[in-house]
Design a protein around this motif. Structure first.
Motif, PDB file in Angstrom:
ATOM      1  N   LYS A 119      12.873  59.341  23.583  1.00 18.83           N
ATOM      2  CA  LYS A 119      12.445  58.719  22.330  1.00 18.83           C
ATOM      3  C   LYS A 119      13.573  58.708  21.302  1.00 18.83           C
ATOM      4  CE  LYS A 119       7.589  60.040  22.983  1.00 18.83           C
ATOM      5  NZ  LYS A 119       7.048  58.672  23.026  1.00 18.83           N
ATOM      6  N   LEU A 120      14.337  59.787  21.223  1.00 14.54           N
ATOM      7  CA  LEU A 120      15.439  59.854  20.266  1.00 14.54           C
ATOM      8  C   LEU A 120      16.476  58.776  20.554  1.00 14.54           C
ATOM      9  CD1 LEU A 120      17.027  61.237  17.972  1.00 14.54           C
ATOM     10  CD2 LEU A 120      17.981  62.788  19.696  1.00 14.54           C
ATOM     11  N   ALA A 121      16.772  58.567  21.831  1.00 13.89           N
ATOM     12  CA  ALA A 121      17.811  57.616  22.214  1.00 13.89           C
ATOM     13  C   ALA A 121      17.508  56.187  21.765  1.00 13.89           C
ATOM     14  CB  ALA A 121      18.018  57.652  23.724  1.00 13.89           C
ATOM     15  N   GLU A 122      16.255  55.913  21.414  1.00 13.26           N
ATOM     16  CA  GLU A 122      15.871  54.572  20.962  1.00 13.26           C
ATOM     17  C   GLU A 122      16.144  54.362  19.478  1.00 13.26           C
ATOM     18  OE1 GLU A 122      11.759  54.520  21.943  1.00 13.26           O
ATOM     19  OE2 GLU A 122      12.078  54.270  24.107  1.00 13.26           O
ATOM     20  N   ASN A 123      16.571  55.420  18.781  1.00  9.75           N
ATOM     21  CA  ASN A 123      16.718  55.354  17.323  1.00  9.75           C
ATOM     22  C   ASN A 123      18.190  55.468  16.925  1.00  9.75           C
ATOM     23  OD1 ASN A 123      13.821  55.601  15.911  1.00  9.75           O
ATOM     24  ND2 ASN A 123      13.807  56.715  17.853  1.00  9.75           N
ATOM     25  N   ASP A 124      18.751  54.359  16.472  1.00 10.82           N
ATOM     26  CA  ASP A 124      20.161  54.303  16.137  1.00 10.82           C
ATOM     27  C   ASP A 124      20.487  55.225  14.960  1.00 10.82           C
ATOM     28  OD1 ASP A 124      20.415  52.331  18.063  1.00 10.82           O
ATOM     29  OD2 ASP A 124      20.148  50.691  16.613  1.00 10.82           O
ATOM     30  N   GLY A 125      21.512  56.047  15.148  1.00  3.08           N
ATOM     31  CA  GLY A 125      22.019  56.858  14.050  1.00  3.08           C
ATOM     32  C   GLY A 125      21.343  58.195  13.869  1.00  3.08           C
ATOM     33  N   MET A 126      20.203  58.437  14.513  1.00  3.00           N
ATOM     34  CA  MET A 126      19.542  59.740  14.438  1.00  3.00           C
ATOM     35  C   MET A 126      20.107  60.655  15.513  1.00  3.00           C
ATOM     36  SD  MET A 126      15.461  58.965  13.772  1.00  3.00           S
ATOM     37  CE  MET A 126      15.043  60.671  13.401  1.00  3.00           C
ATOM     38  N   ILE A 127      20.323  61.920  15.156  1.00  3.60           N
ATOM     39  CA  ILE A 127      20.745  62.908  16.131  1.00  3.60           C
ATOM     40  C   ILE A 127      19.684  64.003  16.205  1.00  3.60           C
ATOM     41  CG2 ILE A 127      23.185  62.422  15.718  1.00  3.60           C
ATOM     42  CD1 ILE A 127      23.337  65.095  14.181  1.00  3.60           C
ATOM     43  N   ALA A 128      19.763  64.810  17.240  1.00  2.00           N
ATOM     44  CA  ALA A 128      18.736  65.828  17.461  1.00  2.00           C
ATOM     45  C   ALA A 128      18.945  67.053  16.586  1.00  2.00           C
ATOM     46  CB  ALA A 128      18.731  66.256  18.932  1.00  2.00           C
TER      47      ALA A 128
END
Length: 298
Positions: free
Chosen positions: A250-259
Motif C-alpha cells: 500500500k505504501l508503494a502506491e503513494n508517491d513521496g511517502m516513506i515508512a
C-alpha cells in the motif's frame, strides 16, 4: 535551532524511519510478539528492562544503520538508556540514524469521533533534555475514528499547537493524527484531514516546516498535496496494523511517502534467535520497507 546536518538527512535521505516507541499498555503486546511472555517479567521496571533489551539489540545490529534507516523514534526510557555503554541517541547518530522522541502521554477518551492527546506535563523540560542528548525531533499521536469535521479539526489544531511549542525548542515535530484503519468512513475522513492540515500549513511562517505521520490512505496519493507543501519536511506512514507485506504494498502506491513502521518492522524478530538469525530477519524487514519507501517495489 534545529540541527541542520540531521535535517538534511531526513529531508533528502533515501530510507525510512523506524518506530521503536511502544510504551505503557502497548509494551506487553510487543514483548509477547517478540517471544517474551508475561511471566518472564514482574512489574513495570522489569517490563521496560525487557523492551529496552529488545530495542538495544535492534539498534546495535549490523543491518540497522543509515544506509536504509534514516531515523528512529524512541520512547523516553529508551532515550535515557544505554546501548553498548553509550546513550542510545549517540549510538543512533554514530550509525547515521537520526533520533526522534515520542513525547505524548497517551489519549483522552473518544469524543466527537476522535481521541485527543492528554496534556503533556513538563514538555519544555523534556524537550530541553532531549535536545541535550542529541535528539533531532519528536513524535506525538492522536487518533481519528470517524469522519467528524469538528473532531478532526480539533485534533489537527491540537497537533499544530503543540508542534509550535516543539519548534520553539529547536526540535522538529512529527505530527501524528492517526486515522484508524478500522474506520468505515476513512476515505471520506482522510480528505477532511488533508484539507484541515493544509489550512494550518498555509498559516506557518515562511521557512517553517513540520513533519507528518499518517495512516496509509485508502485512495493512493490522497496526501500528495501535503508531500508537496513547502511547510512539510517529510510525510511518513504508519503501518496501522497491516502486515509488513500489505503495508509495503500500500505504501508503494503513494508517491513521496516513506515508512515509519513499528509492528511491520519487528513482526518476525524473536528473543530466542541467535544474533545472526536476528540480524538476518531484521535485514530482510529493512530491505522490504526500504524498497517500498524508495524503490516503490519496481
Amino acid at each position: 535551532m534545529i540541527d541542520q546536518e540531521m535535517n538534511t538527512i531526513i529531508a533528502d535521505g533515501d530510507g525510512f524511519i523506524a518506530a521503536l516507541d511502544q510504551s505503557g499498555g502497548s509494551t506487553p503486546k510487543a514483548l509477547r510478539a517478540y517471544g517474551v511472555e508475561d511471566d518472564e517479567w514482574n512489574g513495570d521496571e522489569e517490563m521496560f528492562a525487557q523492551i529496552h533489551k529488545m530495542r538495544s539489540r535492534i539498534v546495535t545490529s549490523p543491518s540497522f544503520n543509515g544506509d536504509r534507516v534514516i531515523g528512529a523514534i524512541l520512547f523516553e526510557r529508551t532515550m535515557d538508556g544505554l546501548a553498548d555503554g553509550k546513550p542510545v541517541p549517540t549510538v543512533l547518530r554514530d550509525r547515521g540514524v537520526v533520533p526522534f522522541l515520542k513525547v505524548d502521554k497517551g489519549l483522552e477518551d473518544e469524543q466527537d469521533g476522535v481521541q485527543m492527546m492528554k496534556p503533556i506535563a513538563g514538555l519544555d523540560d523534556l524537550l530541553a533534555r532531549a535536545k541535550a542528548l542529541g535528539v533531532y525531533g519528536t513524535k506525538m499521536r492522536s487518533v481519528i475514528n470517524s469522519a467528524s469535521p469538528t473532531g478532526i479539526g480539533a485534533i489537527v489544531a491540537q497537533q499544530f499547537e503543540v508542534g509550535a511549542q516543539i519548534l520553539n525548542a529547536g526540535l522538529m515535530p512529527i505530527l501524528e493524527p492517526e486515522y484508524s484503519i478500522k474506520s468505515e468512513d476513512r476515505a471520506e475522513g482522510e480528505v477532511i484531514l488533508r484539507d484541515e492540515i493544509l489550512k494550518h500549513l498555509n498559516s506557518l511562517d515562511d521557512g517553517q516546516q513540520v513533519m507528518l505521520k499518517l495512516s496509509i490512505p485508502v485512495e493512493a496519493n490522497t496526501y500528495k498535496p501535503l508531500v508537496d507543501h513547502p511547510g512539510v519536511l517529510r510525510v511518513v506512514a504508519l503501518s496501522g496494523g497491516y502486515s509488513r507485506t500489505d503495508a509495503c504494498k500500500k505504501l508503494a502506491e503513494n508517491d513521496g511517502m516513506i515508512a515509519s513502521f513499528s509492528r511491520a518492522l519487528l513482526e518476525e524478530l524473536r528473543a530466542q534467535m541467535t544474533d545472526d538469525e536476528f540480524d538476518a530477519a531484521l535485514k530482510t524487514a529493512i530491505e522490504e520497507i526500504y524498497e517500498a519507501s524508495t524503490g516503490k517495489c519496481e
